[in-house]
Write a protein that holds these residues in place. Structure first.
Motif, PDB file in Angstrom:
ATOM      1  N   GLN A 218      39.919  21.984  41.048  1.00  0.00           N
ATOM      2  CA  GLN A 218      40.264  21.293  42.281  1.00  0.00           C
ATOM      3  C   GLN A 218      41.748  21.468  42.580  1.00  0.00           C
ATOM      4  OE1 GLN A 218      38.678  17.276  42.484  1.00  0.00           O
ATOM      5  NE2 GLN A 218      36.958  17.818  41.152  1.00  0.00           N
ATOM      6  N   GLU A 219      42.163  20.967  43.724  1.00  0.00           N
ATOM      7  CA  GLU A 219      43.545  21.180  44.168  1.00  0.00           C
ATOM      8  C   GLU A 219      44.553  20.553  43.219  1.00  0.00           C
ATOM      9  OE1 GLU A 219      46.230  20.225  48.122  1.00  0.00           O
ATOM     10  OE2 GLU A 219      44.060  20.433  48.317  1.00  0.00           O
ATOM     11  N   LYS A 220      44.221  19.371  42.708  1.00  0.00           N
ATOM     12  CA  LYS A 220      45.102  18.699  41.764  1.00  0.00           C
ATOM     13  C   LYS A 220      44.318  18.318  40.514  1.00  0.00           C
ATOM     14  CE  LYS A 220      48.680  16.704  44.735  1.00  0.00           C
ATOM     15  NZ  LYS A 220      49.333  15.430  45.174  1.00  0.00           N
ATOM     16  N   SER A 221      44.792  18.781  39.365  1.00  0.00           N
ATOM     17  CA  SER A 221      44.182  18.430  38.090  1.00  0.00           C
ATOM     18  C   SER A 221      45.126  17.500  37.345  1.00  0.00           C
ATOM     19  CB  SER A 221      43.924  19.684  37.251  1.00  0.00           C
ATOM     20  OG  SER A 221      43.204  20.651  37.976  1.00  0.00           O
ATOM     21  N   GLU A 222      44.556  16.707  36.467  1.00  0.00           N
ATOM     22  CA  GLU A 222      45.358  15.743  35.706  1.00  0.00           C
ATOM     23  C   GLU A 222      45.278  16.050  34.221  1.00  0.00           C
ATOM     24  OE1 GLU A 222      44.434  11.296  34.991  1.00  0.00           O
ATOM     25  OE2 GLU A 222      45.690  11.335  36.798  1.00  0.00           O
ATOM     26  N   PHE A 223      46.448  16.189  33.593  1.00  0.00           N
ATOM     27  CA  PHE A 223      46.523  16.475  32.160  1.00  0.00           C
ATOM     28  C   PHE A 223      47.119  15.282  31.433  1.00  0.00           C
ATOM     29  CE2 PHE A 223      49.120  17.902  28.529  1.00  0.00           C
ATOM     30  CZ  PHE A 223      48.137  18.481  27.739  1.00  0.00           C
ATOM     31  N   THR A 224      46.451  14.836  30.372  1.00  0.00           N
ATOM     32  CA  THR A 224      46.999  13.779  29.523  1.00  0.00           C
ATOM     33  C   THR A 224      47.009  14.250  28.078  1.00  0.00           C
ATOM     34  OG1 THR A 224      44.828  12.732  29.252  1.00  0.00           O
ATOM     35  CG2 THR A 224      46.211  11.914  31.034  1.00  0.00           C
TER      36      THR A 224
ATOM     37  N   SER B 140      53.432  10.365  24.534  1.00  0.00           N
ATOM     38  CA  SER B 140      52.330  10.499  25.488  1.00  0.00           C
ATOM     39  C   SER B 140      52.836  11.201  26.729  1.00  0.00           C
ATOM     40  CB  SER B 140      51.748   9.129  25.848  1.00  0.00           C
ATOM     41  OG  SER B 140      52.697   8.338  26.506  1.00  0.00           O
ATOM     42  N   LEU B 141      51.942  11.917  27.368  1.00  0.00           N
ATOM     43  CA  LEU B 141      52.286  12.690  28.563  1.00  0.00           C
ATOM     44  C   LEU B 141      51.154  12.592  29.560  1.00  0.00           C
ATOM     45  CD1 LEU B 141      53.936  14.980  30.071  1.00  0.00           C
ATOM     46  CD2 LEU B 141      52.539  16.610  28.771  1.00  0.00           C
ATOM     47  N   LYS B 142      51.516  12.447  30.831  1.00  0.00           N
ATOM     48  CA  LYS B 142      50.536  12.459  31.910  1.00  0.00           C
ATOM     49  C   LYS B 142      51.160  13.178  33.090  1.00  0.00           C
ATOM     50  CE  LYS B 142      47.391   9.417  34.469  1.00  0.00           C
ATOM     51  NZ  LYS B 142      46.949   8.009  34.654  1.00  0.00           N
ATOM     52  N   THR B 143      50.492  14.235  33.536  1.00  0.00           N
ATOM     53  CA  THR B 143      51.057  15.023  34.626  1.00  0.00           C
ATOM     54  C   THR B 143      49.972  15.632  35.491  1.00  0.00           C
ATOM     55  OG1 THR B 143      52.617  16.820  35.111  1.00  0.00           O
ATOM     56  CG2 THR B 143      51.140  17.149  33.252  1.00  0.00           C
ATOM     57  N   GLU B 144      50.321  15.971  36.711  1.00  0.00           N
ATOM     58  CA  GLU B 144      49.388  16.626  37.630  1.00  0.00           C
ATOM     59  C   GLU B 144      49.774  18.088  37.789  1.00  0.00           C
ATOM     60  OE1 GLU B 144      49.098  14.609  41.363  1.00  0.00           O
ATOM     61  OE2 GLU B 144      47.628  13.169  40.622  1.00  0.00           O
ATOM     62  N   LEU B 145      48.808  18.959  37.604  1.00  0.00           N
ATOM     63  CA  LEU B 145      48.978  20.394  37.765  1.00  0.00           C
ATOM     64  C   LEU B 145      47.734  20.922  38.460  1.00  0.00           C
ATOM     65  CD1 LEU B 145      50.270  21.070  34.161  1.00  0.00           C
ATOM     66  CD2 LEU B 145      51.657  21.321  36.213  1.00  0.00           C
ATOM     67  N   GLN B 146      47.574  22.234  38.455  1.00  0.00           N
ATOM     68  CA  GLN B 146      46.350  22.825  38.986  1.00  0.00           C
ATOM     69  C   GLN B 146      45.798  23.815  37.965  1.00  0.00           C
ATOM     70  OE1 GLN B 146      46.622  25.202  42.562  1.00  0.00           O
ATOM     71  NE2 GLN B 146      44.485  24.840  43.075  1.00  0.00           N
ATOM     72  N   PHE B 147      44.535  23.642  37.615  1.00  0.00           N
ATOM     73  CA  PHE B 147      43.862  24.553  36.690  1.00  0.00           C
ATOM     74  C   PHE B 147      42.654  25.131  37.412  1.00  0.00           C
ATOM     75  CE2 PHE B 147      45.898  21.238  34.159  1.00  0.00           C
ATOM     76  CZ  PHE B 147      46.700  21.997  33.317  1.00  0.00           C
ATOM     77  N   LYS B 148      42.675  26.415  37.644  1.00  0.00           N
ATOM     78  CA  LYS B 148      41.622  27.026  38.457  1.00  0.00           C
ATOM     79  C   LYS B 148      40.293  27.135  37.712  1.00  0.00           C
ATOM     80  CE  LYS B 148      42.820  31.848  37.385  1.00  0.00           C
ATOM     81  NZ  LYS B 148      43.160  33.177  37.963  1.00  0.00           N
ATOM     82  N   ASP B 149      40.361  27.212  36.354  1.00  0.00           N
ATOM     83  CA  ASP B 149      39.128  27.347  35.582  1.00  0.00           C
ATOM     84  C   ASP B 149      39.371  26.855  34.150  1.00  0.00           C
ATOM     85  OD1 ASP B 149      40.593  29.409  34.363  1.00  0.00           O
ATOM     86  OD2 ASP B 149      39.652  30.954  35.604  1.00  0.00           O
ATOM     87  N   HIS B 150      38.322  26.883  33.332  1.00  0.00           N
ATOM     88  CA  HIS B 150      38.435  26.384  31.966  1.00  0.00           C
ATOM     89  C   HIS B 150      39.362  27.245  31.109  1.00  0.00           C
ATOM     90  CE1 HIS B 150      35.087  23.821  33.119  1.00  0.00           C
ATOM     91  NE2 HIS B 150      35.184  23.181  31.970  1.00  0.00           N
TER      92      HIS B 150
END
Length: 393
Positions: free
Chosen positions: A38-44, A51-61
């Protein structure tokens, strides 16, 4: 031998991971990526100190897996990719092929893909995770841990459907049961906590996906899910049990095709379908308190189905020592637990309201005839243990 092992749970748009140091079973890091593609992915990411929490974009697995490994390296959680000795992948359905964890090779991948017809929402995306990790960690042992494996002990009298027997022989049509790692963990925990209450256990895995297992002396004798994870309890968006004649009726009278019916039963039914508003139990309880009749009905149906399975499993087990609630709803929702158990008061099962409200380990009273427990599930440690066993073999 010492080893670092990754436990992986790949979803259609998510990747959950947990890194363990074995054999001490120490969790070094855990995290997940949501909304892959999706347009915005969330990584924790969480460790004991950070601890880290950020928004990026992941096009696939594959992109997601690359990022997970890079973060483990950049944050000195591992110093080199070769430190990861094994990766364990949770796989929904292994059919009758796999009744225990297995090292993944081309044949295993083919079988997982073949079984996608039985777990169309899960096996294909589980396979995506396998392929991504094999590409990035080509020299690391990859192990498949199957949701169906712990249920392989279900006897034929409980697992076969009353169809022509040749359908089972030729096509493998039978109850497989699911959520095996979770129910296995619960069985092991009850044994560790109180062996005297571990002979006849009913494990209630209640989350967006939900199932109940009857466990006798550490082995499954029945599970509410069936040929696929669609059967059994009412779930967040899944219908659970229904009259099979409803399916051709929907096709003929509403004009739906098979794919549309499958989509409705898996993604538009359950709590969402009845309430019309949400698949989340928290939303429905809030709506119920505000007088929403359909939210109330959805909750009543959800609880009734759980009670029905617990009642039938008490009969199958010829009694019960412990009833255990686990997973998101089971671990955190005191209202559901209270409503489920109250209809078993005739068996002398009693709830300690204060312990229940506080999600304590034991929520039954001291004079209750059956022990009622709340145990947070840990499917990842079951996966890590299986991978570690394969490494030692």
């Amino acid at each position: 031998m010492a080893a670092k092992i990754l436990a992986i749970n790949s979803g259609s748009s998510s990747l959950k991971f947990k890194l363990y140091s074995m054999p001490e079973e120490q969790a070094i890091a855990a995290g997940q990526i949501d909304r892959i593609g999706q347009e915005k992915s969330e990584f924790t990411l969480k460790t004991a100190t950070d601890s880290l929490k950020t928004e990026l974009q992941f096009k696939d697995h594959l992109t997601a897996v690359r990022y997970v490994i890079s973060q483990l390296l950049d944050r000195n959680i591992i110093s080199d990719m070769s430190e990861i000795s094994g990766v364990g992948h949770r796989i929904s359905n292994g059919g009758d092929y796999y009744k225990q964890a297995v090292v993944i090779d081309d044949d295993v991948e083919q079988r997982i893909d073949e079984m996608s017809v039985l777990s169309p929402l899960h096996n294909p995306v589980n396979l995506l995770g396998i392929k991504a990790f094999k590409k990035i960690l080509p020299n690391t042992m990859q192990v498949a841990i199957f949701d169906t494996a712990f249920n392989a002990t279900i006897p034929a009298k409980h697992s076969l459907y009353a169809l022509p027997y040749e359908y089972y022989e030729k096509y493998g049509i039978k109850k497989y049961g699911f959520h095996g790692p979770s129910h296995q963990y619960i069985a092991e925990q009850v044994q560790a906590i109180d062996p005297s209450k571990s002979h006849k256990v009913i494990s209630c895995h209640l989350g967006n996906g939900a199932s109940i297992s009857a466990i006798k002396d550490g082995k499954t004798i029945d599970n509410s899910m069936g040929f696929t994870p669609l059967a059994g309890l009412i779930m967040g968006t899944r219908s659970g049990d229904l009259d099979p004649q409803i399916i051709p009726y929907m096709e003929q009278q509403i004009g739906l095709n098979a794919a549309e019916v499958k989509e409705i039963l898996n993604s538009k039914s359950g709590l969402l379908g009845i309430s019309g508003t949400s698949s989340d139990i928290r939303d429905l309880e809030e709506a119920m308190d505000e007088g929403d009749d359909r939210a109330t009905l959805a909750l009543q149906m959800f609880i009734h189905r759980i009670q029905s399975y617990i009642g039938s499993y008490i009969a199958e087990l010829d009694g019960v020592d412990s009833i255990v609630f686990t997973a998101g709803i089971g671990e955190h929702d005191s209202y559901v637990r209270t409503e489920v158990i109250k209809n078993f008061s005739f068996l002398g099962i009693k709830i300690d309201n204060q312990n229940n409200d506080n999600n304590e380990l034991i929520i039954s009273t001291k004079d209750s005839n059956v022990q009622v427990m709340v145990i947070p599930t840990d499917e990842e440690i079951v996966i890590a243990r299986d991978v570690y066993s394969q490494l030692n073999n």
